[in-house]
Design a protein around this motif. Structure first.
Motif, PDB file in Angstrom:
ATOM      1  N   VAL A 127       0.841  -1.197   0.000  1.00  0.00           N
ATOM      2  CA  VAL A 127       0.000   0.000   0.000  1.00  0.00           C
ATOM      3  C   VAL A 127       0.882   1.254   0.000  1.00  0.00           C
ATOM      4  O   VAL A 127       0.645   2.204  -0.764  1.00  0.00           O
ATOM      5  CB  VAL A 127      -0.965   0.012   1.203  1.00  0.00           C
ATOM      6  CG1 VAL A 127      -1.643   1.361   1.362  1.00  0.00           C
ATOM      7  CG2 VAL A 127      -2.004  -1.092   1.059  1.00  0.00           C
ATOM      8  N   ALA A 128       1.902   1.266   0.834  1.00  0.00           N
ATOM      9  CA  ALA A 128       2.800   2.417   0.910  1.00  0.00           C
ATOM     10  C   ALA A 128       3.529   2.626  -0.415  1.00  0.00           C
ATOM     11  O   ALA A 128       3.678   3.767  -0.878  1.00  0.00           O
ATOM     12  CB  ALA A 128       3.803   2.233   2.048  1.00  0.00           C
ATOM     13  N   ASP A 184       1.004   3.943  -2.944  1.00  0.00           N
ATOM     14  CA  ASP A 184       0.687   5.339  -2.627  1.00  0.00           C
ATOM     15  C   ASP A 184       1.826   6.266  -3.046  1.00  0.00           C
ATOM     16  O   ASP A 184       1.592   7.347  -3.601  1.00  0.00           O
ATOM     17  CB  ASP A 184       0.398   5.503  -1.137  1.00  0.00           C
ATOM     18  CG  ASP A 184      -0.934   4.888  -0.716  1.00  0.00           C
ATOM     19  OD1 ASP A 184      -1.737   4.520  -1.601  1.00  0.00           O
ATOM     20  OD2 ASP A 184      -1.153   4.768   0.506  1.00  0.00           O
ATOM     21  N   THR A 200       1.840   6.609  -6.741  1.00  0.00           N
ATOM     22  CA  THR A 200       0.712   7.449  -7.163  1.00  0.00           C
ATOM     23  C   THR A 200       1.072   8.926  -7.039  1.00  0.00           C
ATOM     24  O   THR A 200       0.774   9.728  -7.931  1.00  0.00           O
ATOM     25  CB  THR A 200      -0.544   7.123  -6.333  1.00  0.00           C
ATOM     26  OG1 THR A 200      -0.883   5.751  -6.546  1.00  0.00           O
ATOM     27  CG2 THR A 200      -1.716   8.001  -6.725  1.00  0.00           C
ATOM     28  N   LEU A 201       1.740   9.288  -5.957  1.00  0.00           N
ATOM     29  CA  LEU A 201       2.170  10.681  -5.796  1.00  0.00           C
ATOM     30  C   LEU A 201       3.184  11.067  -6.869  1.00  0.00           C
ATOM     31  O   LEU A 201       3.125  12.175  -7.422  1.00  0.00           O
ATOM     32  CB  LEU A 201       2.765  10.889  -4.402  1.00  0.00           C
ATOM     33  CG  LEU A 201       1.767  10.779  -3.250  1.00  0.00           C
ATOM     34  CD1 LEU A 201       2.503  10.821  -1.915  1.00  0.00           C
ATOM     35  CD2 LEU A 201       0.715  11.866  -3.332  1.00  0.00           C
ATOM     36  N   ILE A 246       1.464   0.522 -10.508  1.00  0.00           N
ATOM     37  CA  ILE A 246       0.574   0.796  -9.377  1.00  0.00           C
ATOM     38  C   ILE A 246      -0.565  -0.216  -9.351  1.00  0.00           C
ATOM     39  O   ILE A 246      -0.890  -0.777  -8.295  1.00  0.00           O
ATOM     40  CB  ILE A 246       0.029   2.236  -9.443  1.00  0.00           C
ATOM     41  CG1 ILE A 246       1.150   3.251  -9.217  1.00  0.00           C
ATOM     42  CG2 ILE A 246      -1.098   2.449  -8.420  1.00  0.00           C
ATOM     43  CD1 ILE A 246       0.781   4.674  -9.581  1.00  0.00           C
ATOM     44  N   ARG A 292      -1.350  -2.899  -6.362  1.00  0.00           N
ATOM     45  CA  ARG A 292      -2.627  -2.846  -5.652  1.00  0.00           C
ATOM     46  C   ARG A 292      -3.419  -4.146  -5.797  1.00  0.00           C
ATOM     47  O   ARG A 292      -4.205  -4.499  -4.926  1.00  0.00           O
ATOM     48  CB  ARG A 292      -3.453  -1.664  -6.112  1.00  0.00           C
ATOM     49  CG  ARG A 292      -2.844  -0.316  -5.685  1.00  0.00           C
ATOM     50  CD  ARG A 292      -3.866   0.784  -5.710  1.00  0.00           C
ATOM     51  NE  ARG A 292      -3.270   2.092  -5.492  1.00  0.00           N
ATOM     52  CZ  ARG A 292      -2.977   2.609  -4.304  1.00  0.00           C
ATOM     53  NH1 ARG A 292      -3.181   1.911  -3.215  1.00  0.00           N
ATOM     54  NH2 ARG A 292      -2.463   3.824  -4.207  1.00  0.00           N
TER      55      ARG A 292
END
Length: 72
Positions: free
Chosen positions: A9-10, A13, A16-17, A66, A70
């Motif tokens: 998840v980290a 994330d 994604t940023l 990503i 996920r």
């Protein structure tokens, strides 16, 4: 130590940023390219377009990564 799910998840994330940053950079380069073209600096604009194409290509690869993270 965090579990594997938390790490995934980290990681997703964080990617994604980075992808959001990449989209922002692409938008900025597009604006600069437009200005360059309108002001007769076409050779530089061509290089900026090449940079945007690279960002677009890499953006798709980041998006795919990503999604794989996920889904796992």
């Amino acid at each position: 130590m965090p579990n594997s799910s938390d790490c995934k998840v980290a990681t997703a994330d964080g990617l994604t940023l980075l992808l959001h940053n990449q989209h922002a950079l692409s938008a900025a380069i597009e604006e600069i390219t437009k200005w360059l073209s309108e002001n007769g600096i076409g050779s530089v604009a061509v290089n900026a377009v090449a940079a945007m194409e690279t960002l677009d290509t890499n953006s798709q690869a980041i998006t795919d990564s990503i999604l794989r993270i996920r889904q796992s």
